[in-house]
Design a protein around this motif. Structure first.
Motif, mmCIF file in Angstrom:
data_model
loop_
_atom_site.group_PDB
_atom_site.id
_atom_site.type_symbol
_atom_site.label_atom_id
_atom_site.label_comp_id
_atom_site.label_asym_id
_atom_site.label_seq_id
_atom_site.Cartn_x
_atom_site.Cartn_y
_atom_site.Cartn_z
ATOM 1 N N ARG A 16 0.810 -1.228 0.000
ATOM 2 C CA ARG A 16 0.000 0.000 0.000
ATOM 3 C C ARG A 16 0.836 1.268 0.000
ATOM 4 N NH1 ARG A 16 -2.140 4.097 -0.413
ATOM 5 N NH2 ARG A 16 -4.116 4.858 0.457
ATOM 6 N N TYR A 17 1.953 1.290 0.752
ATOM 7 C CA TYR A 17 2.643 2.549 0.984
ATOM 8 C C TYR A 17 4.097 2.615 0.519
ATOM 9 C CZ TYR A 17 -1.402 3.471 3.956
ATOM 10 O OH TYR A 17 -2.672 3.647 4.419
ATOM 11 N N PHE A 18 4.798 1.495 0.417
ATOM 12 C CA PHE A 18 6.206 1.594 0.006
ATOM 13 C C PHE A 18 6.612 0.405 -0.854
ATOM 14 C CE2 PHE A 18 5.789 0.126 4.375
ATOM 15 C CZ PHE A 18 6.520 -1.045 4.421
ATOM 16 N N ALA A 21 10.087 1.135 -2.104
ATOM 17 C CA ALA A 21 11.021 1.749 -1.153
ATOM 18 C C ALA A 21 11.086 0.882 0.097
ATOM 19 C CB ALA A 21 10.565 3.178 -0.828
ATOM 20 N N ASP A 22 11.344 1.482 1.239
ATOM 21 C CA ASP A 22 11.356 0.778 2.516
ATOM 22 C C ASP A 22 10.736 1.699 3.562
ATOM 23 O OD1 ASP A 22 13.517 2.359 4.029
ATOM 24 O OD2 ASP A 22 14.584 1.782 2.205
ATOM 25 N N PRO A 23 10.414 1.192 4.753
ATOM 26 C CA PRO A 23 9.720 2.031 5.747
ATOM 27 C C PRO A 23 10.483 3.273 6.158
ATOM 28 C CG PRO A 23 9.639 -0.292 6.360
ATOM 29 C CD PRO A 23 10.592 -0.191 5.221
ATOM 30 N N PHE A 24 11.832 3.259 6.022
ATOM 31 C CA PHE A 24 12.631 4.380 6.485
ATOM 32 C C PHE A 24 12.701 5.520 5.478
ATOM 33 C CE2 PHE A 24 14.427 0.628 8.671
ATOM 34 C CZ PHE A 24 14.049 0.962 9.953
ATOM 35 N N ARG A 31 -4.043 9.815 1.136
ATOM 36 C CA ARG A 31 -5.100 9.227 1.971
ATOM 37 C C ARG A 31 -4.562 8.099 2.863
ATOM 38 N NH1 ARG A 31 -10.175 7.885 -1.703
ATOM 39 N NH2 ARG A 31 -11.099 7.686 0.384
ATOM 40 N N PRO A 32 -3.533 8.393 3.651
ATOM 41 C CA PRO A 32 -2.957 7.343 4.514
ATOM 42 C C PRO A 32 -3.895 6.973 5.652
ATOM 43 C CG PRO A 32 -2.004 9.464 5.062
ATOM 44 C CD PRO A 32 -2.860 9.687 3.837
ATOM 45 N N SER A 33 -3.780 5.734 6.093
ATOM 46 C CA SER A 33 -4.570 5.295 7.243
ATOM 47 C C SER A 33 -4.004 5.918 8.518
ATOM 48 C CB SER A 33 -4.531 3.775 7.354
ATOM 49 O OG SER A 33 -3.214 3.334 7.681
ATOM 50 N N TYR A 34 -4.781 5.862 9.578
ATOM 51 C CA TYR A 34 -4.306 6.385 10.866
ATOM 52 C C TYR A 34 -3.079 5.612 11.334
ATOM 53 C CZ TYR A 34 -4.137 7.539 15.823
ATOM 54 O OH TYR A 34 -3.719 7.930 17.076
ATOM 55 N N ALA A 35 -3.071 4.281 11.124
ATOM 56 C CA ALA A 35 -1.940 3.454 11.555
ATOM 57 C C ALA A 35 -0.674 3.840 10.809
ATOM 58 C CB ALA A 35 -2.266 1.975 11.334
ATOM 59 N N TRP A 36 -0.775 4.004 9.468
ATOM 60 C CA TRP A 36 0.422 4.354 8.700
ATOM 61 C C TRP A 36 0.892 5.773 9.019
ATOM 62 C CZ3 TRP A 36 4.617 2.868 6.749
ATOM 63 C CH2 TRP A 36 5.337 3.667 5.848
ATOM 64 N N GLY A 226 11.248 8.826 -1.666
ATOM 65 C CA GLY A 226 10.957 9.926 -0.765
ATOM 66 C C GLY A 226 10.505 11.132 -1.552
ATOM 67 N N PRO A 227 10.024 12.170 -0.874
ATOM 68 C CA PRO A 227 9.601 13.387 -1.579
ATOM 69 C C PRO A 227 10.800 14.081 -2.213
ATOM 70 C CG PRO A 227 9.607 13.742 0.790
ATOM 71 C CD PRO A 227 9.835 12.272 0.576
ATOM 72 N N GLU A 228 10.588 14.642 -3.384
ATOM 73 C CA GLU A 228 11.679 15.304 -4.095
ATOM 74 C C GLU A 228 11.807 16.746 -3.608
ATOM 75 O OE1 GLU A 228 13.252 15.581 -8.664
ATOM 76 O OE2 GLU A 228 11.337 16.522 -8.188
ATOM 77 N N LEU A 229 12.464 16.896 -2.460
ATOM 78 C CA LEU A 229 12.852 18.210 -1.963
ATOM 79 C C LEU A 229 14.192 18.568 -2.593
ATOM 80 C CD1 LEU A 229 11.992 17.430 1.742
ATOM 81 C CD2 LEU A 229 10.699 18.969 0.273
ATOM 82 N N GLU A 230 14.609 19.824 -2.439
ATOM 83 C CA GLU A 230 15.871 20.244 -3.051
ATOM 84 C C GLU A 230 17.055 19.450 -2.500
ATOM 85 O OE1 GLU A 230 16.098 24.453 -2.530
ATOM 86 O OE2 GLU A 230 15.023 24.844 -4.398
#
Length: 249
Positions: A16-18, A21-24, A31-36, A226-230
């Motif tokens: 669902r979420y990664f 990638a990995d959790p880190f 629309r993430p769940s409360y748990a995630w 991850g998010p593409e920040l500068e």
């Protein structure tokens, strides 16, 4: 989830979420769940104390994974080779297993000394791989057993993370001098303008485009970790880190 990758919980959250990638390094997502959302809020804290304990090392990337022992753990950050000296010895997806003498638990010292500076070699040689029959697992750096517990987590939060934040707030200087240095740099106006945009957070990164409602996905289109920040674009993205590692700068 990092330690028990085959558990039902880990498989559901990964799908669902990664998935890539990995959790880190996973993003919060849409629309993430409360748990995630709750798990994701502790991501920075977990990155501070988690480290890959090397087993057979076939799945861990030399540059990206947190496997070199320091606090926080990290990947290899430097190499002796420039882009012209690469000769196929290293790649962006190089695995830790490639640094071992094949079929053994011993590091290939000749290869290590050829690829990395002495300080990196010494850090790597402190690690004792588990061998071909053991899997890579995550350990927690702030307990003697390597097992996570809430007490050590709280200690890291209060003494490491909050302590670092307080220190930065006290010592942080104005960046006005950096703006002045940009325009005084002897280079083309195009490069000066690019540096100014970097410092002003004005690059069209995925995060900025999403914030301006121009795009819907803030994740990095190259690594999707991850998010593409500068800072991610220029320094943290595996591709950027690999280029900096091989750079003679």
């Amino acid at each position: 989830m990092a330690a028990y990758k085959d558990s039902l919980l880990a498989r559901i959250f990964k799908a669902r979420y990664f998935a890539k990638a990995d959790p880190f390094s996973a993003t919060l997502g849409s629309r993430p769940s409360y748990a995630w959302r709750s798990i994701h809020s502790a991501q920075r804290l977990m990155r501070q104390g988690a480290r890959v304990v090397i087993g057979n090392s076939h799945h861990n990337n030399v540059w990206q994974e947190q496997w070199v022992e320091c606090k926080p753990a990290r990947g290899v950050q430097k190499t002796n080779l420039s882009l012209g000296q690469n000769e196929g010895l290293v790649s962006s997806d190089m695995k830790v297993a490639e640094l071992l003498i094949e079929g053994t638990r011993e590091w290939n010292r000749l290869l290590l000394e050829r690829l990395f500076p002495q300080d990196e070699v010494e850090q790597i040689e402190k690690i004792r791989p588990g061998g071909t029959l053991s899997d890579d697992v995550y350990g927690w750096e702030y307990t003697k057993t390597g097992l996570y517990n809430v007490k050590s987590d709280y200690w890291v939060q209060k003494n490491v993370l909050e302590g670092n934040i307080a220190q930065v707030q006290v010592s942080q200087l104005s960046i006005d001098s950096l703006y002045q240095a940009i325009w005084q740099t002897k280079t083309s106006s195009k490069i000066q303008h690019f540096l100014w945009k970097c410092l002003s957070n004005s690059l069209p990164t995925a995060e900025n485009m999403t914030h301006r409602h121009i795009a819907k996905d803030a994740s990095c289109p190259r690594c999707d970790s991850g998010p593409e920040l500068e800072n991610h674009l220029l320094f943290q993205c595996p591709y950027a880190r690999f280029i900096w590692t091989l750079s003679p700068i």
